[in-house]
Design a protein around this motif. Structure first.
Motif, PDB file in Angstrom:
ATOM      1  N   SER A 153       0.827  -1.208   0.000  1.00 45.27           N
ATOM      2  CA  SER A 153       0.000   0.000   0.000  1.00 45.27           C
ATOM      3  C   SER A 153       0.852   1.245   0.000  1.00 45.27           C
ATOM      4  O   SER A 153       1.993   1.234   0.454  1.00 45.27           O
ATOM      5  N   TRP A 160      -6.912   7.206   6.447  1.00 46.44           N
ATOM      6  CA  TRP A 160      -6.704   7.354   7.892  1.00 46.44           C
ATOM      7  C   TRP A 160      -7.030   8.769   8.275  1.00 46.44           C
ATOM      8  O   TRP A 160      -6.848   9.639   7.446  1.00 46.44           O
ATOM      9  N   THR A 168       0.239   5.723   0.541  1.00 44.53           N
ATOM     10  CA  THR A 168      -0.728   6.688   1.055  1.00 44.53           C
ATOM     11  C   THR A 168      -0.589   7.999   0.309  1.00 44.53           C
ATOM     12  O   THR A 168       0.499   8.574   0.287  1.00 44.53           O
ATOM     13  N   MET A 204      -8.094  -1.461   2.290  1.00 45.16           N
ATOM     14  CA  MET A 204      -7.282  -0.611   1.411  1.00 45.16           C
ATOM     15  C   MET A 204      -7.458  -1.006  -0.053  1.00 45.16           C
ATOM     16  O   MET A 204      -7.144  -0.250  -0.951  1.00 45.16           O
ATOM     17  N   ASN A 220      -2.018  -2.687  11.269  1.00 46.16           N
ATOM     18  CA  ASN A 220      -3.415  -2.481  11.699  1.00 46.16           C
ATOM     19  C   ASN A 220      -3.596  -2.861  13.168  1.00 46.16           C
ATOM     20  O   ASN A 220      -4.155  -2.093  13.956  1.00 46.16           O
ATOM     21  N   CYS A 275      -3.533   3.674  11.499  1.00 47.06           N
ATOM     22  CA  CYS A 275      -3.958   2.752  10.437  1.00 47.06           C
ATOM     23  C   CYS A 275      -4.924   1.688  10.940  1.00 47.06           C
ATOM     24  O   CYS A 275      -5.389   0.860  10.145  1.00 47.06           O
ATOM     25  N   ASN A 292     -11.173   6.185   8.231  1.00 45.92           N
ATOM     26  CA  ASN A 292     -11.821   6.443   6.948  1.00 45.92           C
ATOM     27  C   ASN A 292     -12.440   7.845   6.848  1.00 45.92           C
ATOM     28  O   ASN A 292     -13.328   8.097   6.044  1.00 45.92           O
ATOM     29  N   SER A 294      -7.821  -0.273   8.906  1.00 46.56           N
ATOM     30  CA  SER A 294      -7.547  -0.523   7.484  1.00 46.56           C
ATOM     31  C   SER A 294      -7.904  -1.975   7.142  1.00 46.56           C
ATOM     32  O   SER A 294      -8.049  -2.322   5.975  1.00 46.56           O
ATOM     33  N   PHE A 333      -8.924   3.128   1.884  1.00 49.46           N
ATOM     34  CA  PHE A 333      -9.203   3.450   3.287  1.00 49.46           C
ATOM     35  C   PHE A 333      -8.425   4.718   3.598  1.00 49.46           C
ATOM     36  O   PHE A 333      -7.250   4.823   3.264  1.00 49.46           O
TER      37      PHE A 333
END
Lengths: 802, 193
Positions: free
Chosen positions: A410, A556, A412, A535, A484, A523, A559, A526, A554
């Motif tokens: 992932s 942070w 961001t 995600m 997570n 996070c 959400n 997530s 998703f």
């Protein structure tokens, strides 16, 4: 970003200052143009007329390094002309707070300055309190000690004439910008600010952003749809790498890194959890102890117990008040005190200021490990200009990495969306994930310490190295779940059952007793409780109609798409602008975006203030948290064309760190270097060009280093477009091509004509050959007083025809 | 098709295709034919979504992987992506050149011995052994248990780490954990600069 990319379309007035969004974040500009189609006005403030300026309704030039003067003038204009969003300022900012009677400001210094320490004792940067410790306030904003009146007094000096003489912006242009942007201080209009490195690359970088935030708070533009203070971050995952603390001064999730004075977990948690006497403040940071313990559990697993303070002793402690950031790191390395270094996916030989110093520092290392997808000036420093390989002792490892499209994992974006991507193919040759490389090194270290023992092996042996798949290779999803967090025992919270091994679906459920883990609390969520990876979501539902897309990836925290969104509603919970309601309190609950804090709105029963991450529940016009003053003040860059700051007798930011090595020459107001210089990027290259210079499609379009200058300066210097020139600062020089354009114009500063030039920082000697070297050969080793972000954007040079 | 080939091909077509039979370079025509073949291959290619590797707008990508060779043959914007809506800038549109199609990609572990003037190819196992050994030696030698004030600090000041905001979240987190386990305090990266 407080908001997100798509939200820009809802703005009525967009101020882009310190960014060339059209060229450096081109797809963001789609949303700027969408706003313009709706009738929004676009303002661009920048030393150079760029493609962003060409789309602006109004462009205003300013000399590099004078943003606080420019924005201080805006603050004064807003106050003098009563453009403030009164209801918002009174309820949601600290404007009514009464400040300590001894606090003051004189001759460019706030109270408490210690010249020897180059820092402040902030004892007076506090509020007056009653016998119960409650902050005194005056909601009429008339008391001369209230924040609002102190703000007004502070910026009284920033009149149009004074500001113009500093910034070089004509007075009428200042007035036009102030008038246009302050028009958003009403319920039905939203103004947004987009900024990038043009604001942060200064010795006053953090205060530049503070000044923008003050403007936005006075106008009630924070938390609302189409508003915000929006950082256009420059790297694909710089938001994520910051969240996960590849920085010395905090741990994942912005928990301050432990300092030597915090010898126990208890003292550490006490330090990072502020208290408040304000009954209506949520003070979310009071939960940080839970997040710290959950982080230690994710790191050290079963070895972290209540009895050993969850392994707190294993976390390294930095000395109190000491800086360990990148320029200090290279200063220490240049002094020969750093022996080994790992550099993953970064090219400091070109990206860190004063490249000559950086490159000389590399040669003092015993060894360097570099990982990347292409070779660059860092990995090959030992054969660079001025280096004799036979004299460079450094052992160098160059490790081949997988490229982004060859990896799952992932990243961001600036709007805090954590987006999952999938591997489209196997990486070529021996390329592997950086994550696999580090875990294999870590596992080898564990093996060595297990077999041979060594100094303090506990943190090495107990730290998780979970992240490899059973068949080998990096398992990003396994690590993402550690980040997570899990329930580590069967628990019941709020009447709901959670089983050991379930994913923690929200950080609100994290505990300080060791029954939960979370590698980064922001996070948490997530993954759903059942382990579904949120995600990866690609849902396009848009229930608010505002483009929040809550089912896409998703965001942070939890959400939430617009931060501080409860401030978009009045104290009763009604949206200030019902046409663009990001949130509304309806029938006893919040409807719309995920609310920034679950409690009811301020005026309802049990209601709370909207700025939940601030201990007092309100946003800060007066910001005592910073090291260089609670209000932004204009100081000249370290290297300035002016011998005297026109605003005060204090020439530079009094709290900046000064370096003293033999490579740290400074030439301010020096006839040898009369031209202001700034650095920037281009559309076709990325950062130091470490990826893009190896790509023929891009290098053909933007092949070589150049210095851009005005027609007036070129005439004065006898330089023609395309001539080869030498650009020189007190620290270094380089040859490149002159680009003569009308995009730079001379400034009239303090009654005198002043020139500014600019160079892209996209080049280096390694490839393509003979196409130039880094603009950072010229830049000074100096940074912001709070964040230590280097001053790449304002320093002094000379340019001569070769 | 490379940009230069495209330009050359345009010239050739402009001058008349008939010239091809008269000893004129056929490469451009072959390249054009390759493009036609690529369209066919794209139809059967596996599609994978990804995210651009440059700025932080986070534009969506669709990578097409050839079903026979397993190699990426095309990268383009993802029209479903709510932020980018299929658009890409010059860099994003050129991401194909970050793949192994780019001859400049590093594919081997390289090592430069002290005072040497060249790289040597090595294996991962060799490199991991050597790197871990160097790290352990330096850490064991220079570990600081207590600072000048006598406070327990458990850190190392002679090792440093940088990077990277160009790595995925999970990789960043793995690096953060590893660096703290060694006791590093000199940790920094692009976010500051």
């Amino acid at each position: 970003m407080t908001n997100h990319w798509i939200d820009i379309q809802h703005s009525d007035c967009i101020l882009i200052q310190g960014s060339n969004a059209a060229e450096n974040h081109p797809i963001s500009f789609k949303w700027v143009m969408r706003a313009k189609e709706r009738g929004a006005k676009l303002i661009h403030v920048d030393p150079r007329f760029t493609r962003t300026s060409s789309k602006a309704d109004f462009y205003a030039p300013l000399r590099s390094g004078t943003d606080i003067a420019f924005l201080g003038g805006m603050i004064k204009y807003i106050i003098d002309n009563n453009r403030i969003f009164h209801d918002y300022v009174v309820n949601y900012t600290n404007a009514p707070f009464l400040v300590d009677g001894k606090f003051g400001f004189k001759d460019g210094l706030f109270t408490g300055y210690d010249a020897d320490k180059r820092g402040y004792d902030k004892a007076t940067w506090t509020y007056q309190k009653d016998a119960n410790g409650i902050i005194l306030r005056d909601e009429t904003l008339k008391n001369p000690r209230c924040v609002y009146q102190l703000l007004k007094a502070h910026y009284a000096r920033y009149d149009l004439k004074k500001v113009s003489s500093i910034t070089g912006t004509p007075e009428k242009d200042l007035k036009t910008v102030y008038e246009m942007f302050s028009s958003t201080g009403t319920k039905d209009r939203a103004g947004t600010v987009m900024y990038a490195l043009g604001q942060t690359h200064h010795t006053v970088g953090v205060q530049n952003i503070r000044a923008l935030a003050i403007v936005q708070l006075l106008l009630g533009n924070i938390g609302v749809c189409g508003g915000g203070v929006n950082a256009l971050r420059g790297e694909p995952n710089v938001q994520g790498s910051t969240d996960h603390a590849l920085l010395y001064h905090y741990l994942p999730g912005y928990l301050s890194a432990p300092r030597a004075s915090q010898q126990t977990l208890e003292s550490y948690i006490k330090k990072i959890t502020p208290s408040t006497t304000e009954a209506k403040s949520v003070n979310w940071q009071s939960n940080y102890g839970k997040y710290a313990v959950s982080l230690l559990k994710s790191w050290y697993g079963d070895a972290a117990t209540k009895d050993n303070e969850f392994g707190y002793a294993w976390v390294p402690k930095a000395d109190d008040g000491k800086d360990y950031s990148v320029m200090t790191l290279f200063d220490v390395m240049y002094a020969g005190k750093i022996k080994g270094m790992t550099v993953f996916g970064q090219n400091p030989a070109c990206s860190i200021p004063n490249s000559n110093k950086v490159r000389a520092a590399f040669a003092k290392l015993d060894w360097m490990v570099h990982l990347n997808i292409f070779d660059n000036e860092t990995a090959s420093f030992w054969k660079g200009p001025g280096m004799d390989p036979a004299k460079v002792k450094t052992e160098v490892f160059l490790l081949p990495a997988s490229a982004s499209v060859e990896k799952a994992g992932s990243q961001t974006n600036s709007g805090r969306w954590i987006q999952w991507r999938y591997a489209a193919t196997k990486a070529p040759g021996d390329c592997i994930y950086a994550g696999e490389a580090i875990i294999r090194i870590q596992n080898k270290l564990k093996e060595l310490y297990q077999k041979e023992g060594g100094t303090f092996p506990d943190p090495i042996l107990n730290m998780t190295s979970d992240g490899l798949a059973e068949k080998g290779g990096y398992d990003a999803e396994k690590v993402a779940k550690l980040i997570n967090g899990y329930f580590l025992a069967d628990v019941e919270i709020g009447g709901k059952q959670y089983k050991k091994g379930d994913c923690v679906p929200s950080f609100a459920l994290l505990q300080a007793d060791g029954t939960t883990s979370s590698g980064n609390w922001i996070c948490a969520g997530s993954f759903a409780q059942d382990g579904k990876n949120l995600m990866q979501r690609r849902g396009k539902a848009d229930p608010t109609g505002l483009g929040l897309y809550p089912e896409w990836s998703f965001a942070w925290p939890v959400n939430r798409r617009v931060l501080y969104n409860r401030a978009s509603c009045d104290p009763s919970g009604k949206p200030y602008n019902p046409k663009r309601a990001v949130l509304e309190w309806k029938d006893g609950k919040w409807v719309g975006d995920v609310p920034d804090g679950a409690p009811p709105p301020l005026a309802a029963e049990g209601g709370k203030l909207p700025f939940i991450m601030k201990p007092d529940g309100v946003s800060s016009l007066f910001g005592p948290g910073l090291g260089d003053g609670p209000f932004p003040e204009h100081y000249e860059p370290l290297e300035s064309p002016l011998a005297k700051n026109l605003m005060s007798p204090q020439q530079n930011n009094p709290a900046i760190l000064l370096y003293k090595s033999d490579k740290d020459m400074v030439a301010s107001a020096d006839a040898r270097f009369p031209i202001v210089m700034t650095t920037y990027s281009s559309t076709e290259h990325w950062c130091t060009g470490a990826f893009t210079r190896w790509q023929s499609w891009l290098t053909e379009a933007m092949p070589q280093a150049y210095v851009e200058m005005s027609q007036e300066l070129a005439k004065e210097k006898g330089i023609k477009n395309g001539d080869k020139v030498r650009v020189e600062s007190a620290r270094g020089k380089l040859e490149c091509v002159a680009m003569v354009t009308p995009r730079f114009r001379p400034f009239l500063v303090n009654g005198k004509t002043l020139h500014q030039v600019g160079m892209p920082y996209n080049y280096g000697w390694r490839f393509p050959a003979d196409n130039g070297d880094s603009a950072n050969l010229l830049t000074p080793t100096v940074g912001d007083a709070n964040a230590m972000t280097p001053e790449y954007k304002a320093f002094m040079v000379n340019v001569v025809k070769v | 098709m490379r940009r230069r080939q495209f330009l050359k091909m345009s010239c050739v077509l402009g001058a008349g295709v008939a010239l091809c039979g008269l000893g004129v370079d056929l490469v451009p025509i072959e390249a054009w034919a390759d493009e036609i073949k690529k369209i066919d291959r794209l139809k059967s290619a596996k599609q994978t979504t990804s995210v651009c590797c440059y700025c932080s707008v986070g534009c969506g990508l669709i990578c097409a992987t050839d079903e026979k060779t397993g190699k990426i043959i095309n990268i383009e914007g993802d029209p479903e992506h709510p932020v980018s809506e299929g658009s890409l800038c010059a860099k994003g549109a050129g991401m194909f050149q970050t793949t192994e199609a780019n001859e400049h990609r590093l594919t081997k572990v390289l090592y430069r011995a002290p005072n040497s003037d060249k790289w040597e190819e090595k294996s991962w196992d060799w490199a991991i052994d050597r790197i871990a050994r160097l790290m352990k030696e330096e850490r064991d030698k220079s570990f600081i248990t207590k600072n000048a004030a006598g406070q327990v600090v458990n850190r190392v000041e002679t090792l440093a780490h940088m990077g990277s905001s160009n790595l995925d979240n999970e990789e960043c987190w793995s690096i953060t954990a590893w660096a703290r386990s060694l006791g590093l305090v000199y940790i920094d990266h692009q976010a500051r600069v």
